[in-house]
Design a protein around this motif. Structure first.
Motif, short mmCIF file in Angstrom:
data_model
loop_
_atom_site.label_atom_id
_atom_site.label_comp_id
_atom_site.label_asym_id
_atom_site.label_seq_id
_atom_site.Cartn_x
_atom_site.Cartn_y
_atom_site.Cartn_z
N TYR A 217 0.83 -1.20 0.00
CA TYR A 217 0.00 0.00 0.00
C TYR A 217 0.87 1.25 0.00
CZ TYR A 217 -3.54 -3.41 1.27
OH TYR A 217 -4.37 -4.51 1.27
N LEU A 230 -11.53 -1.30 6.24
CA LEU A 230 -10.87 -2.20 7.19
C LEU A 230 -11.60 -2.24 8.52
CD1 LEU A 230 -7.04 -1.46 6.80
CD2 LEU A 230 -8.40 -3.19 5.66
N GLU A 273 -7.58 0.74 1.50
CA GLU A 273 -7.58 -0.70 1.73
C GLU A 273 -6.58 -1.16 2.79
OE1 GLU A 273 -8.55 -1.93 -2.86
OE2 GLU A 273 -6.49 -1.51 -2.24
N GLY A 274 -5.69 -0.30 3.19
CA GLY A 274 -4.67 -0.73 4.13
C GLY A 274 -4.11 0.44 4.92
N TYR A 275 -3.07 0.13 5.71
CA TYR A 275 -2.36 1.15 6.48
C TYR A 275 -0.89 1.12 6.11
CZ TYR A 275 -6.44 1.49 9.58
OH TYR A 275 -7.70 1.68 10.10
N ASP A 320 -3.10 -4.86 6.46
CA ASP A 320 -4.56 -4.77 6.33
C ASP A 320 -5.18 -5.80 7.27
OD1 ASP A 320 -4.20 -7.24 5.04
OD2 ASP A 320 -4.31 -6.33 3.04
N ASP A 321 -6.41 -6.20 7.02
CA ASP A 321 -7.08 -7.13 7.93
C ASP A 321 -6.47 -8.53 7.90
OD1 ASP A 321 -8.78 -5.22 8.91
OD2 ASP A 321 -10.46 -5.74 7.59
#
Length: 443
Positions: A217, A230, A273-275, A320-321
């Motif tokens: 990401y 998320l 979608e993410g960090y 992400d998750d």
């Protein structure tokens, strides 16, 4: 995919650079010899550091430039501030093996006969041809001729490649004309095998280690904000990053900020979608401060010292998750003590240097150069002041560098025009970086 990532980043950079204001003037380091004398003079016994926990003040630097400080101070819990000699330290085979063991555990780790498989090269060629087609159709900016050169090189690489049998990782690194490298694979429970790539470049003295176990990401959202897609929170993301660093034995590093991130396809944002988590190295509880400015065009190389660039160390983790998806460690360093305890400028003298530094960097505000959209006035608001380490060139030793105590300043910059204002947040890069020993401006 390294060349593809470079092209995509270049396209994105070109699209961003078109809307930036006039570049700031080059940073200046005062080199009168006093700093070197202080460092060479031996440690100072029991120096007094009378720094407040908070500070408020207002300064009219010029008729068009004001500085408002209402800041908390982030101070290391130490009683002495040292100076270190610092150098680039390429990844070793032993270091690679230790990290591979920490990441992959009991999973089978293997190497390919080539750095990239035929399928990976073919995929990169296909993606570059798609981008070239978009550029030719006028749907995207870029240089088709440069892409054609990249494609030609990849096609030559493809012709020389083979998909012979893989072999188990044996603890060694490979070498080529650029330096040493390694790429290994292992399954960690996902459909696609996780990869870890290491590359040391001998000529430029920089390196990277990239672990991929999912989607990478790119930070394009706010700090400590919940990503829309998320269930993982920013606080949980920071905790997961901390645990991963501990798993790797990198206890000298700590996460410092978490931003919302997105995946990109041909430069287009797909969504939150993410960090993206940025980390800092700590040396004896003092941070080597994370200052993004060193990665945005400004660097130690722009200081008029005639020395080669020092590539700043950086660790970035994306997740992400599903958990940690990438871990990137750039330009590892080694260091040694040059002076175990130096005296720092008083807080009042540091503030004087701050006002001088900001006045210099915003000199363009009062210049009647006719620059389009030049602001009528600028207001700087400083909300956080941080004391850590910064890299500077070592005087009279080309290619040598030191870590010195330094102040960083964070907050907002507001540009005022007759009918509008524009505010930029300096959350992860500072307005200026000041040498805490002599007050000279580093960046």
């Amino acid at each position: 995919m390294k060349n593809l990532c470079f092209v995509l980043a270049l396209i994105l950079l070109l699209s961003i650079s078109a809307c930036q204001k006039t570049p700031e003037q080059e940073p200046v380091v005062i080199k009168d010899g006093k700093l070197e004398e202080i460092i060479a003079g031996g440690p100072v016994e029991s120096p007094a550091f009378d720094f407040p926990q908070e500070y408020a003040g207002h300064y009219e630097a010029t008729d068009q430039l004001s500085i408002n400080i209402n800041a908390s101070l982030i101070l290391p819990g130490v009683t002495a501030y040292p100076v270190y000699g610092v150098a680039f330290h390429p990844f070793s085979a032993e270091q690679a093996s230790n990290l591979i063991k920490s990441i992959y555990g009991d999973a089978t780790v293997y190497m390919r006969s080539a750095l990239r498989s035929r399928a990976e090269i073919e995929e990169e060629i296909l993606q570059l041809k798609k981008i070239a087609g978009e550029i030719a159709a006028g749907n995207q900016n870029g240089d088709v001729r440069e892409l054609e050169k990249l494609i030609q090189g990849l096609e030559e690489e493809l012709a020389a490649s083979s998909d012979t049998a893989d072999r188990l990782y044996d603890g060694s690194m490979l070498t080529d004309q650029e330096g040493s490298y390694l790429r290994v694979y292992g399954n960690l429970g996902k459909a696609k095998d996780a990869t870890l790539e290491i590359r040391n470049y001998s000529a430029t003295k920089n390196a990277f280690m990239l672990f991929i176990n999912g989607t990478e990401y790119w930070a394009d959202g706010g700090i400590d904000q919940q990503a829309a897609n998320l269930s993982t929170s920013p606080a949980e993301a920071l905790a997961l990053a901390e645990q991963f660093l501990e798993q790797l034995g990198l206890t000298d590093f700590s996460p410092v900020l978490c931003r919302v991130g997105s995946a990109y396809a041909s430069g287009d944002v797909k969504g939150s979608e993410g960090y993206v988590v940025a980390c800092e190295r700590y040396i004896e509880n003092i941070p080597v401060t994370y200052n993004l400015r060193a990665k945005e065009g400004g660097s130690i190389d722009s200081i008029p010292d005639y020395s080669q660039q020092f590539n700043k160390e950086k660790i970035t983790i994306t997740l992400d998750d599903t958990g940690i998806t990438t871990f990137k460690w750039e330009n590892p360093i080694c260091y040694e003590v040059k002076n175990s305890s130096v005296a720092l400028l008083s807080f009042e003298d540091m503030l004087d240097s701050l006002v001088q530094g900001i006045t210099y960097k915003y000199a363009w505000v009062s210049e009647s150069s006719g620059v389009e959209k030049s602001a009528d006035a600028v207001e700087i608001i400083i909300s956080q002041i941080k004391l850590g380490f910064a890299v500077i060139p070592e005087k009279d030793h080309i290619g040598s560098y030191m870590l010195v105590p330094a102040w960083d300043f964070f907050g907002t910059e507001t540009l005022h025009w007759t009918e509008e204002t524009s505010t930029v947040h300096y959350d992860e890069r500072s307005f200026v970086t000041l040498n805490a020993i002599d007050g000279s401006m580093i960046d």
